[in-house]
Write a protein that holds these residues in place. Structure first.
Motif, PDB file in Angstrom:
ATOM      1  N   GLY A   1      42.427  39.123  45.267  1.00  0.00           N
ATOM      2  CA  GLY A   1      42.121  38.372  44.057  1.00  0.00           C
ATOM      3  C   GLY A   1      42.164  36.878  44.275  1.00  0.00           C
ATOM      4  N   CYS A   2      43.106  36.430  45.128  1.00  0.00           N
ATOM      5  CA  CYS A   2      43.174  34.993  45.448  1.00  0.00           C
ATOM      6  C   CYS A   2      41.935  34.560  46.222  1.00  0.00           C
ATOM      7  N   LEU A   3      41.555  35.352  47.216  1.00  0.00           N
ATOM      8  CA  LEU A   3      40.411  34.990  48.052  1.00  0.00           C
ATOM      9  C   LEU A   3      39.127  34.894  47.250  1.00  0.00           C
TER      10      LEU A   3
ATOM     11  N   ILE B   1      51.712  35.698  41.740  1.00  0.00           N
ATOM     12  CA  ILE B   1      50.318  35.852  42.181  1.00  0.00           C
ATOM     13  C   ILE B   1      49.361  35.640  41.010  1.00  0.00           C
ATOM     14  N   SER B   2      49.667  36.236  39.866  1.00  0.00           N
ATOM     15  CA  SER B   2      48.778  36.129  38.711  1.00  0.00           C
ATOM     16  C   SER B   2      48.604  34.679  38.271  1.00  0.00           C
ATOM     17  N   TYR B   3      49.711  33.934  38.222  1.00  0.00           N
ATOM     18  CA  TYR B   3      49.600  32.538  37.799  1.00  0.00           C
ATOM     19  C   TYR B   3      48.815  31.725  38.835  1.00  0.00           C
ATOM     20  N   GLY B   4      49.061  31.979  40.120  1.00  0.00           N
ATOM     21  CA  GLY B   4      48.305  31.274  41.155  1.00  0.00           C
ATOM     22  C   GLY B   4      46.821  31.545  41.059  1.00  0.00           C
ATOM     23  N   GLN B   5      46.444  32.805  40.776  1.00  0.00           N
ATOM     24  CA  GLN B   5      45.034  33.134  40.620  1.00  0.00           C
ATOM     25  C   GLN B   5      44.437  32.440  39.401  1.00  0.00           C
TER      26      GLN B   5
ATOM     27  N   SER C   1      43.966  43.380  42.528  1.00  0.00           N
ATOM     28  CA  SER C   1      43.787  41.976  42.902  1.00  0.00           C
ATOM     29  C   SER C   1      44.999  41.435  43.645  1.00  0.00           C
ATOM     30  N   HIS C   2      46.115  42.179  43.631  1.00  0.00           N
ATOM     31  CA  HIS C   2      47.316  41.755  44.339  1.00  0.00           C
ATOM     32  C   HIS C   2      47.444  42.399  45.718  1.00  0.00           C
ATOM     33  N   GLN C   3      46.372  43.059  46.157  1.00  0.00           N
ATOM     34  CA  GLN C   3      46.342  43.675  47.485  1.00  0.00           C
ATOM     35  C   GLN C   3      45.394  42.888  48.382  1.00  0.00           C
ATOM     36  N   PHE C   4      45.555  43.069  49.678  1.00  0.00           N
ATOM     37  CA  PHE C   4      44.585  42.506  50.620  1.00  0.00           C
ATOM     38  C   PHE C   4      43.916  43.672  51.333  1.00  0.00           C
TER      39      PHE C   4
END
Length: 391
Positions: free
Chosen positions: A270-272, A243-247, A137-140
């Motif tokens: 994961g963000c998207l 990243i995890s907290y933002g998600q 989830s931390h990759q694009f």
């Protein structure tokens, strides 16, 4: 490892639709206990019996045996259910019930069918697979299996990916191919191309970020910030935790989600998917990005998201040195403001962030006052996705 084993047991229980139903009945009665006979009556479905809707003794016996010898012992061992001295059964005071996603599942308040939920929780009932999801989830976009295997080889080890022995990489690849990826693929949370040997995060509408880290929703921030009790303004250090907290903020947004990413490459898969899911839940989502690939993804997958293009000198910070990279504001009551540090050897920026929660939190109040007028401006030009705002 105790909390990981605890989470494994919780998800293993939730991986059975009949077991979720047992917990759901007890949740409806909580904090009161119910007798074994009352629980049997609540669980027997007359629609599965004869045309008159009568429940046979045989059907009651099947449910009673399953409860006594399978469901209750398993749920009790996981700490989700407890029995009294009089043999009544009640919901235990387990931290998992503090999580709104778990409560929604046991209340059957979810659009996904039981089969897909079974597969999802089977996949999550192993802390290794949760770690794999966290990495992906931390990759694009897709990554090669060997890259993922090397990442797994560094877990808990003070060693660089390039230094992981090839024997260890080979063992990781075998387990990925035969065990982990089939489970995750069945659950629909990844896309696995065996021919190209690539894997990509695709997400699931019921998958929550804290499920990959902690049993407790309230402990999630603490495990990232190191606070004894979440209060005031917390600090997160490190790209993965930022990243995890933002998600997680994307997960919790019900009414409004404001996101801004000032640097190309900061929007991971994961963000998207979580921004997309927030929009599909009915939240008003505003996304500021200059990345053309991200804009195309949003237009195709989340057309209700309001796109806009931020200026590069947001908050008038200098272009060189530390600068703002990510900003997320969920329901105007939880915020993360992250800055970019120097690039690391893997080509990513180091990151650190300030986080605040609560309507009257200082950081939340400041960002709400700052962004309020700009949100009105974004709404005004919502049809022009290329609009540039003085942000």
């Amino acid at each position: 490892m105790e909390h990981l084993d605890q989470l494994d047991a919780v998800f293993a229980c939730l991986a059975r639709s009949d077991r979720r139903r047992v917990v759901g009945v007890l949740y409806e009665q909580a904090p009161e206990a119910v007798s074994h006979e009352e629980l049997v009556s609540a669980l027997v479905d007359p629609r599965n019996e004869n045309t008159r809707g009568e429940v046979s003794n045989e059907a009651r016996q099947r449910v009673a045996v399953a409860l006594e010898h399978e469901h209750i012992p398993t749920l009790t061992a996981a700490g989700l259910v407890e029995r009294s001295a009089s043999d009544d059964i009640a919901l235990a005071e387990h931290p998992a019930f503090d999580d709104p996603g778990v409560r929604a599942v046991i209340a059957d308040d979810v659009p996904a069918g039981p089969g897909s939920l079974d597969a999802l929780f089977r996949a999550l009932a192993d802390h290794r697979r949760r770690f794999i999801l966290d990495v992906l989830s931390h990759q694009f976009g897709p990554i090669h299996l060997e890259t993922l295997a090397r990442e797994l080889g560094t877990d808990g080890q003070d060693v660089a990916e390039s230094e992981v022995p090839m024997d260890d990489v080979a063992r990781e690849l075998i387990r990925l191919h035969h065990v982990d990826l089939p489970h995750l693929s069945e659950a629909g949370v990844i896309e696995y191309d065996a021919d190209e040997e690539t894997v990509e995060y695709s997400g699931h509408p019921r998958l929550r970020v804290p499920w990959m880290h902690s049993v407790l929703q309230s402990e999630f921030r603490q495990c990232l910030t190191g606070e004894s009790e979440p209060s005031g303004i917390g600090e997160i250090d490190g790209r993965r935790d930022v990243i995890s907290y933002g998600q997680s903020l994307c997960d919790r947004a019900d009414d409004e989600l404001f996101c801004m990413f000032t640097d190309t490459g900061l929007l991971e898969a994961g963000c998207l998917t979580r921004i997309r899911d927030a929009s599909r839940r009915g939240a008003d989502v505003y996304l500021g990005t200059r990345d053309p690939d991200v804009r195309e993804y949003v237009r195709e997958n989340a057309p209700d998201v309001v796109l806009w293009e931020p200026n590069t000198d947001w908050l008038n910070l200098p272009a060189a040195g530390d600068r703002v990279g990510r900003l997320l504001l969920a329901d105007r009551e939880a915020v993360m403001l992250a800055t970019l540090l120097d690039q690391t050897a893997d080509g990513h920026h180091g990151e650190q962030a300030m986080v605040g929660e609560g309507e009257h939190n200082t950081l939340v109040t400041m960002l709400c006052q700052l962004l309020g007028p700009h949100l009105e401006e974004v709404d005004k030009y919502a049809d022009d996705v290329a609009v540039r705002l003085p942000l």
